[in-house]
Scaffold this motif. Structure first.
Motif, short mmCIF file in Angstrom:
data_model
loop_
_atom_site.label_atom_id
_atom_site.label_comp_id
_atom_site.label_asym_id
_atom_site.label_seq_id
_atom_site.Cartn_x
_atom_site.Cartn_y
_atom_site.Cartn_z
N PHE A 58 42.78 -0.11 4.26
CA PHE A 58 43.67 0.85 3.68
C PHE A 58 43.48 0.73 2.09
O PHE A 58 43.26 -0.46 1.56
CB PHE A 58 44.89 0.62 4.02
CG PHE A 58 45.37 0.34 5.44
CD1 PHE A 58 44.95 1.56 6.21
CD2 PHE A 58 46.18 -0.58 5.96
CE1 PHE A 58 45.05 1.52 7.71
CE2 PHE A 58 46.38 -0.41 7.14
CZ PHE A 58 45.98 0.48 8.03
N ASP A 99 39.47 3.66 5.59
CA ASP A 99 39.97 4.43 6.51
C ASP A 99 41.11 5.34 6.29
O ASP A 99 41.28 6.21 7.00
CB ASP A 99 40.15 3.69 7.96
CG ASP A 99 39.06 2.85 8.14
OD1 ASP A 99 37.92 3.27 8.65
OD2 ASP A 99 39.16 1.50 8.04
N GLN A 100 42.15 4.97 5.47
CA GLN A 100 43.29 5.52 5.03
C GLN A 100 43.86 5.50 3.87
O GLN A 100 43.64 4.35 3.38
CB GLN A 100 44.37 5.30 6.33
CG GLN A 100 45.74 5.79 5.91
CD GLN A 100 46.79 5.63 6.94
OE1 GLN A 100 46.72 4.84 7.85
NE2 GLN A 100 48.15 5.90 6.66
#
Length: 533
Positions: A8, A77-78
């Motif tokens: 993240f 990923d995010q």
């Protein structure tokens, strides 16, 4: 749920600086991989003219593109990118958001001061030791100051005040060194805003004050070189009241506390220095030197106004709260998950109560909405997070009646999208408000005001959720009866709902559900059959 190696990133676009933090999920916890920070002074022109200057935009965008390279390098990923006080105030904020979106592909979210305080609290409480009891959190940023009273790691009250170091410097003490007249006016303004905070926050004998952000870090280090060590108070020495302020007992510096007296003396010394002298002080440096006087006086006035002994600096903050929330949302085995879910659901209930919703009547609607979400999962294929959003819409769908029973669905949409509901982003609140909006005769259309700010790829998901909530409402038509039981079965060409009648039957619910069959077929492409068990 993220994989064990999910990564993240959180970016905080503040009024003074931009910060990046990247962390990886390891055994349901976050491990920091990379941090970066750049002073961009985004708020300087905003607090003077109400507009972000082109130079400030360009400087900030340059920092964001550097952050983007780090994000790509670490295979994030995010990512969540938030902007705070300067963007809240800037009349041309949308121009900057559009430019940043074009250059980076990121959608920047402007969060409120209260949401900022909540996320800071979440970040500190998740990672800072010794925070189980009563704690006061203070974050003096570039544009605003967030003060949060926490007890047992739960927010009791939070306020956001326009006491940022960049804002105050720009408005009151732009000269170097600061003028006495400007300092006097700034202190009056700080005192006025703190009186507002006293109406909301009354910490009493709070044992721990935690300060976050760059100003607190600079003060915590600078006092070691500019302020002489203090003599510890004798055990049992009581606080002495001086005028309208409280002078608490002295605390040994060895405890990692920057005391009230040290902050006041530090502020008085810094006010007499010019920029070059302040820049040479340990912990301040050339960029912080421009705004440290204002920041020091905010802390000095705040500690004295609330009668606080001092503060302990924490390097945790907004970006840590963002990361903790991303983990909590996606990993139900993470320790922060249950706390996050409980906190945001309490906020939903608090909003419902504020607008006069009868919770005993709303709960069965929520229960049926959640059941239909689970029982019809193979049919609707909605992302998992929609179950919570659907439940929130079920609890809040009658808030609009607080304003007017006529056309209350429109009022409901406005209330939900505009309310401070902790734990939901602005876009998530918009989606929840749209689900609750279309429970009358109207149907979602792409150009509707309720749908306009929802990404196109989410429109069908909203429609599906609207249908599920309409069915849940239809199951609760007869308020006098006990809650009906329903069994849902999905077949290749049809969906069957079997009702078990309550004490007063189920005729009204049966009729209401059958009225939804046409819209059900339109959205899901299957026939809806409703029978009595």
């Amino acid at each position: 749920m993220p994989s064990l190696a999910a990564t993240f990133a959180a970016i905080d676009i503040g009024s003074n600086s931009c910060r990046l933090k990247i962390a990886r999920v390891v055994a349901h916890r976050l491990r920091t991989l990379h941090e970066d920070r750049e002073v961009t002074r985004l708020g300087t022109s905003v607090f003077d003219t109400g507009l972000v200057s082109p130079d400030a935009m360009a400087t900030t965008l340059k920092a964001l593109k550097r952050f983007q390279r780090a994000v790509q390098l670490h295979g994030v990923d995010q990512i969540r990118v938030v902007a705070t006080s300067a963007m809240r105030d800037a009349r041309n904020a949308q121009a900057f958001l559009t430019w940043a979106k074009a250059e980076t592909g990121w959608t920047i979210e402007i969060i409120s001061g209260l949401e900022e305080g909540r996320l800071i609290h979440h970040g500190v409480m998740t990672n800072e030791p010794g925070t189980h009891g009563k704690v006061l959190l203070v974050d003096v940023g570039g544009g605003s100051c967030e003060i949060t009273l926490s007890e047992h790691r739960r927010i009791r009250e939070t306020v956001s005040l326009p006491l940022g170091a960049v804002r105050l410097t720009q408005e009151f003490i732009p000269t170097d060194p600061p003028s006495e007249e400007g300092l006097a006016r700034m202190k009056q303004f700080i005192a006025r805003e703190l009186r507002r905070a006293h109406r909301r926050i009354q910490p009493g004998n709070v044992p721990l004050v935690i300060a976050t952000s760059g100003t607190a870090a600079a003060l915590a280090e600078a006092h070691t070189t500019l302020v002489k060590p203090e003599v510890p108070a004798k055990r049992g020495q009581a606080a002495v009241r001086s005028g309208s302020r409280v002078a608490p007992k002295t605390i040994p510096a060895s405890l990692g506390i920057t005391t009230q007296q040290q902050v006041r003396r530090l502020a008085m010394k810094l006010r007499k220095m010019d920029m070059g002298q302040r820049a040479g002080v340990s912990g301040i440096g050339p960029k912080r030197a421009e705004i440290i006087v204002a920041g020091a006086f905010v802390y000095a006035e705040l500690l004295e106004s609330f009668g606080l002994a001092g503060f302990r600096y924490s390097d945790l903050g907004l970006r840590d709260g963002i990361l903790a929330q991303m983990l909590a949302e996606q990993d139900d085995k993470a320790s922060v998950h249950l706390q996050f879910e409980q906190e945001r659901w309490e906020s939903v209930l608090g909003t419902a109560k504020r607008y006069g919703v009868n919770l005993r009547q709303a709960e069965p609607v929520k229960h049926h909405a959640e059941q239909l979400f689970r029982d019809l999962a193979a049919l609707h294929g909605l992302p998992a997070e929609y179950e919570n959003w659907l439940a929130a819409a079920a609890m809040l769908n009658e808030t609009g009646k607080f304003l007017n029973h006529q056309g209350h669905h429109r009022h409901t949409q406005y209330i939900i999208s505009s309310s401070e509901i902790y734990g939901y982003t602005a876009q998530q609140r918009t989606i929840i408000s749209a689900i609750a909006r279309y429970l009358g005769k109207t149907r979602p259309q792409p150009g509707d005001r309720a749908m306009r700010n929802i990404p196109a790829q989410e429109h069908l998901n909203v429609q599906k959720s609207v249908v599920l909530l309409r069915l849940a409402l239809a199951l609760n038509q007869d308020r006098a009866s006990d809650v009906l039981r329903v069994a849902a079965r999905v077949y290749p060409k049809r969906v069957l709902l079997e009702l078990e009648p309550g004490r007063t039957g189920a005729e009204l619910e049966l009729w209401s559900l059958r009225k939804e069959a046409d819209y059900f077929r339109e959205v899901f492409g299957r026939e809806l059959f409703v029978t009595l068990a």
